[in-house]
Design a protein around this motif. Structure first.
Motif, PDB file in Angstrom:
ATOM      1  N   GLU A 157      43.067  37.170  34.274  1.00 59.06           N
ATOM      2  CA  GLU A 157      43.486  38.557  34.501  1.00 59.06           C
ATOM      3  C   GLU A 157      44.267  38.673  35.811  1.00 59.06           C
ATOM      4  OE1 GLU A 157      39.909  40.777  34.364  1.00 59.06           O
ATOM      5  OE2 GLU A 157      39.679  40.638  32.189  1.00 59.06           O
ATOM      6  N   THR A 158      43.864  37.895  36.811  1.00 60.97           N
ATOM      7  CA  THR A 158      44.598  37.892  38.085  1.00 60.97           C
ATOM      8  C   THR A 158      45.978  37.275  37.909  1.00 60.97           C
ATOM      9  OG1 THR A 158      42.489  37.681  39.270  1.00 60.97           O
ATOM     10  CG2 THR A 158      44.499  37.202  40.509  1.00 60.97           C
ATOM     11  N   LEU A 159      46.045  36.171  37.153  1.00 61.08           N
ATOM     12  CA  LEU A 159      47.362  35.578  36.875  1.00 61.08           C
ATOM     13  C   LEU A 159      48.245  36.565  36.118  1.00 61.08           C
ATOM     14  CD1 LEU A 159      46.612  31.867  35.823  1.00 61.08           C
ATOM     15  CD2 LEU A 159      47.316  32.759  38.051  1.00 61.08           C
ATOM     16  N   MET A 160      47.656  37.312  35.195  1.00 67.17           N
ATOM     17  CA  MET A 160      48.430  38.307  34.452  1.00 67.17           C
ATOM     18  C   MET A 160      48.951  39.391  35.384  1.00 67.17           C
ATOM     19  SD  MET A 160      49.628  39.173  31.549  1.00 67.17           S
ATOM     20  CE  MET A 160      50.843  40.481  31.563  1.00 67.17           C
ATOM     21  N   ALA A 161      48.132  39.800  36.337  1.00 68.87           N
ATOM     22  CA  ALA A 161      48.587  40.802  37.310  1.00 68.87           C
ATOM     23  C   ALA A 161      49.720  40.252  38.168  1.00 68.87           C
ATOM     24  CB  ALA A 161      47.413  41.248  38.188  1.00 68.87           C
ATOM     25  N   MET A 162      49.634  38.972  38.535  1.00 66.62           N
ATOM     26  CA  MET A 162      50.711  38.346  39.302  1.00 66.62           C
ATOM     27  C   MET A 162      51.991  38.278  38.482  1.00 66.62           C
ATOM     28  SD  MET A 162      48.402  35.284  40.980  1.00 66.62           S
ATOM     29  CE  MET A 162      49.826  34.354  41.491  1.00 66.62           C
ATOM     30  N   LYS A 164      52.808  40.188  36.041  1.00 69.55           N
ATOM     31  CA  LYS A 164      53.297  41.552  35.842  1.00 69.55           C
ATOM     32  C   LYS A 164      54.170  41.993  37.017  1.00 69.55           C
ATOM     33  CE  LYS A 164      51.640  46.187  34.675  1.00 69.55           C
ATOM     34  NZ  LYS A 164      50.427  47.025  34.448  1.00 69.55           N
ATOM     35  N   ILE A 165      53.741  41.626  38.221  1.00 66.38           N
ATOM     36  CA  ILE A 165      54.545  41.957  39.413  1.00 66.38           C
ATOM     37  C   ILE A 165      55.882  41.221  39.364  1.00 66.38           C
ATOM     38  CG2 ILE A 165      54.655  41.745  41.930  1.00 66.38           C
ATOM     39  CD1 ILE A 165      51.648  42.162  41.993  1.00 66.38           C
ATOM     40  N   LYS A 166      55.852  39.953  38.976  1.00 69.50           N
ATOM     41  CA  LYS A 166      57.105  39.186  38.890  1.00 69.50           C
ATOM     42  C   LYS A 166      58.052  39.795  37.857  1.00 69.50           C
ATOM     43  CE  LYS A 166      54.938  34.806  40.218  1.00 69.50           C
ATOM     44  NZ  LYS A 166      54.585  33.439  39.774  1.00 69.50           N
ATOM     45  N   LEU A 167      57.506  40.217  36.727  1.00 69.88           N
ATOM     46  CA  LEU A 167      58.340  40.843  35.699  1.00 69.88           C
ATOM     47  C   LEU A 167      58.937  42.152  36.196  1.00 69.88           C
ATOM     48  CD1 LEU A 167      56.217  40.235  32.462  1.00 69.88           C
ATOM     49  CD2 LEU A 167      58.382  39.151  33.083  1.00 69.88           C
ATOM     50  N   LEU A 168      58.140  42.929  36.894  1.00 72.42           N
ATOM     51  CA  LEU A 168      58.650  44.195  37.428  1.00 72.42           C
ATOM     52  C   LEU A 168      59.732  43.952  38.473  1.00 72.42           C
ATOM     53  CD1 LEU A 168      55.329  46.244  37.725  1.00 72.42           C
ATOM     54  CD2 LEU A 168      57.211  46.648  36.129  1.00 72.42           C
ATOM     55  N   GLN A 169      59.534  42.901  39.277  1.00 71.66           N
ATOM     56  CA  GLN A 169      60.571  42.576  40.264  1.00 71.66           C
ATOM     57  C   GLN A 169      61.859  42.151  39.564  1.00 71.66           C
ATOM     58  OE1 GLN A 169      58.501  39.601  42.531  1.00 71.66           O
ATOM     59  NE2 GLN A 169      57.782  41.061  44.068  1.00 71.66           N
ATOM     60  N   ALA A 170      61.744  41.348  38.531  1.00 70.27           N
ATOM     61  CA  ALA A 170      62.936  40.926  37.792  1.00 70.27           C
ATOM     62  C   ALA A 170      63.600  42.119  37.105  1.00 70.27           C
ATOM     63  CB  ALA A 170      62.546  39.865  36.762  1.00 70.27           C
TER      64      ALA A 170
END
Length: 460
Positions: A157-162, A164-170
């Motif tokens: 779940e933590t990796l998924m949150a990480m 998710k942030i990368k996707l939002l940044q992209a």
């Protein structure tokens, strides 16, 4: 002398630089799934509580054995006597008989040894304590499996949150580029202001989504800290090129394994056995008990009428007793029989609870199995959707450049692409989590599963 000082200082600086470098490397060190689990084993409060409870239950065995061993009791007393009486006989010259008051001390002590010979309730209690110790061991195993599942779930779940942030940044970078292109086309009069405003709105909304995603990541890391006792720092990510293998076993095979290996069911079955022994204990209260008794006592009375007033030695007496003591319960107002009936009803309730639990476990295993199968199919479907979304985005952006599509179409295509990528990543993480959930519901989750899953992470 100066040269020697310079050499020493140089060595100190060299050692300090190595220490700083080592600390920096350790601070930047990434933790994988197995490392986080090992930290949790040492620091998780729930697991520690289960370990202590297991140690407590082991004392029940010694307590049960003590019911068959001798009991030794010692008693002692000291009394200060101040007695007065009326003399009903007159004309008596004997001091022993005519005295009207006495002030003297008395002592006594005794030792009693009791050896149980027959006590059915004690035997049933010992058997019950053995089952209770076995139940506690199963509860410890359940806590260990629960820790494996909690660690693995939080890790992914933590990796998924990480991610998710990368996707939002992209996505944010893509929208910024689209906004710049839209503004340039607007200034050239090629598009309307609506396209520019749409891109600005999407940019503002993504900022909010990114704030929420960062907050979610912080919470997940704090949840890991609550288990391991330390902040996780950087985590080793999931290898993006791994492929998963579909389960060969059918759902009914997993259900059969669960009904045989489920720790929850085993614990409930132990509770039924404990209820059986409780019935024996209560029934045993109606049976006779036989104890061997050995007792020695001594009394010392130093004075008073009609004895001891002449000499200070007083009266001493000794008593030794050896024999058997038999206690036969006859009637207790129906209390003992009522307790037995109560125990039988409680056992019947636990058996009904076991049946309900058995059905729930079968249902849960089937549900986890279907979820896992669904996740496996979703991974392939989302992969295909991602490829299609990427092609759609490219063609939409090309159409925008030649004036066939507007900025809204591009933003919508971007959103579809990033949603497809997020859904694919989520399906991959859910597949791993549901693997652990299925094995936990079956009662077969071990550290080996962590070791095998840890291979899915990126190796340095």
């Amino acid at each position: 002398m100066k040269n020697k000082t310079l050499i020493v200082n140089s060595k100190c600086l060299y050692v300090m630089s190595l220490m700083i470098l080592s600390f920096s490397i350790h601070a930047d060190e990434k933790k994988d799934l197995l490392t986080v689990y090992e930290e949790a084993v040492l620091n998780d409060a729930l697991l520690s509580s289960a370990r202590i409870q297991n140690q407590v239950s082991k004392e029940l065995i010694d307590q049960g054995l003590s019911l068959f061993l001798p009991n030794i009791n010692m008693s002692a007393s000291y009394d200060q006597n101040d007695n007065k009486r009326k003399v009903l006989t007159s004309g008596i010259n004997n001091d022993l008989l005519s005295g009207t008051s006495a002030n003297f001390e008395s002592y006594d002590y005794g030792i009693t040894i009791t050896q149980p010979i027959f006590n059915y309730s004690s035997y049933a209690k010992y058997k019950q304590n053995l089952i209770q110790s076995s139940l506690s061991h199963k509860q410890l195993m359940k806590a260990q499996q629960n820790l494996i599942f909690r660690v693995s779930s939080l890790y992914f779940e933590t990796l998924m949150a990480m991610d998710k942030i990368k996707l939002l940044q992209a996505q944010y970078s893509a929208i910024k580029a689209q906004l710049s292109e839209a503004e340039a086309r607007f200034e050239m009069g090629l598009i309307s202001i609506t396209d520019v405003n749409e891109a600005k709105t999407k940019e503002a909304l993504l900022k909010i989504d990114k704030i929420d995603a960062i907050q979610e990541l912080k919470i997940k890391k704090r949840e890991i800290e609550s288990i391991t006792g330390v902040m996780p720092g950087k985590l080793v990510p999931l290898n993006p090129i791994i492929t998963f293998t579909q389960l060969d076993n059918q759902a009914e095979e997993w259900v059969s394994m669960a009904l045989e290996n489920s720790l929850e069911l085993q614990i409930k079955r132990d509770e039924i056995l404990i209820a059986d022994r409780e019935i024996d204990i209560r029934s045993g209260n109606r049976y006779p008990t036989i104890d061997a008794i050995a007792r020695r006592s001594k009394d010392w009375n130093k004075g008073g009428y009609p004895y001891g007033s002449v000499t200070n030695e007083g009266i001493r007496s000794f008593s030794d007793t050896i024999g058997l003591e038999v206690n036969i319960p006859l009637y207790s107002g129906g209390y003992a029989s009522s307790r037995v009936r109560e125990g039988k009803l409680l056992k019947l309730k636990i058996k009904e609870d076991e049946e309900y639990l058995r059905r729930q476990i079968a249902l849960q295993v089937r549900e986890n199995y279907l979820n896992l199968q669904s996740n496996f199919a979703e991974i392939d479907a989302y992969q295909q959707a991602l490829v299609s979304a990427e092609l759609t985005l490219e063609s939409t952006h090309t159409g925008f450049e030649v004036g066939l599509r507007n900025s809204v179409d591009v933003l919508r295509a971007q959103q579809i692409y990033f949603d497809a990528e997020k859904d694919m990543l989520k399906a991959r993480y859910n597949y791993l989590i549901n693997q652990f959930k299925l094995k936990q519901s079956v009662g077969m989750l071990t550290k080996t599963d962590l070791i095998d899953t840890n291979k899915y992470l990126i190796a340095d």
